[in-house]
Design an enzyme around this catalytic site. Structure first.
Site: not given
Ligand code: DQA
Length: 145
Positions: A9-10, A17, A22, A73, A76, A97, A99, A106
């Site tokens: 998501p997102n 965002r 990011y 990735n 959330a 994985e 990020h 964080r």
């Molecule tokens: C994320 C880190 C997560 O905590 C966050 O909810 C994201 C993006 C990252 O790519 O840094 O949406 O996965």
């Protein structure tokens, strides 16, 4: 060699965002980076993005028998989803994985990763380049086995 890159998501809102966290590169930039990486490394890369947990589980199940590695990735859902962890364990496809941000520096709730328990490596805080590193890592690992 075929890889599946899954974004949660997102991630489709990259560039819009929280650019302080990011960065300013967009989701389209990420898709271009994946295409360039595929060409460079001479591998096939399919990408999938969804804001829905069940759709991500469905895509991981779809990958069974079809791809050699998964880059994920879960965004959330990283910090909440036992369903995504179980799907990764079920298909047992080598997974990395990624990020974009450095989740370790964080909020404390971001320090927990369920999906990471089913992954052979985690790359965090390397921005979009982390996806390229993940594909390269999986390719080298598969070539070595
Ligand atoms: C994320 C880190 C997560 O905590 C966050 O909810 C994201 C993006 C990252 O790519 O840094 O949406 O996965």
């Amino acid at each position: 060699m075929k890889f599946l890159v899954i974004n949660g998501p997102n991630i489709n809102f990259l560039g819009i965002r929280e650019p302080g966290i990011y960065g300013s590169r967009s989701f389209a930039d990420l898709l271009r980076l994946l295409e360039d990486t595929a060409r460079e490394l001479d591998v096939e890369v399919e990408q999938f993005q969804s804001n829905h947990e069940g759709d991500i589980v469905d895509k991981i199940q779809w990958a069974y028998g079809k791809v050699d590695g998964i880059v994920i990735n879960p965004a959330a859902y990283t910090h909440t989803s036992v369903a995504i962890l179980d799907a990764l364990k079920a298909v047992a496809i080598p997974a990395v994985e990624v990020h974009i941000s450095d989740v370790d520096s964080r909020e404390s709730f971001r320090q927990v990763s369920y999906a990471g328990l089913a992954c052979c490596k985690t790359i965090k805080g390397h921005g979009l380049e982390g996806y390229r590193e993940a594909i390269l890592f999986l390719k080298s690992r598969l070539e070595a086995t």
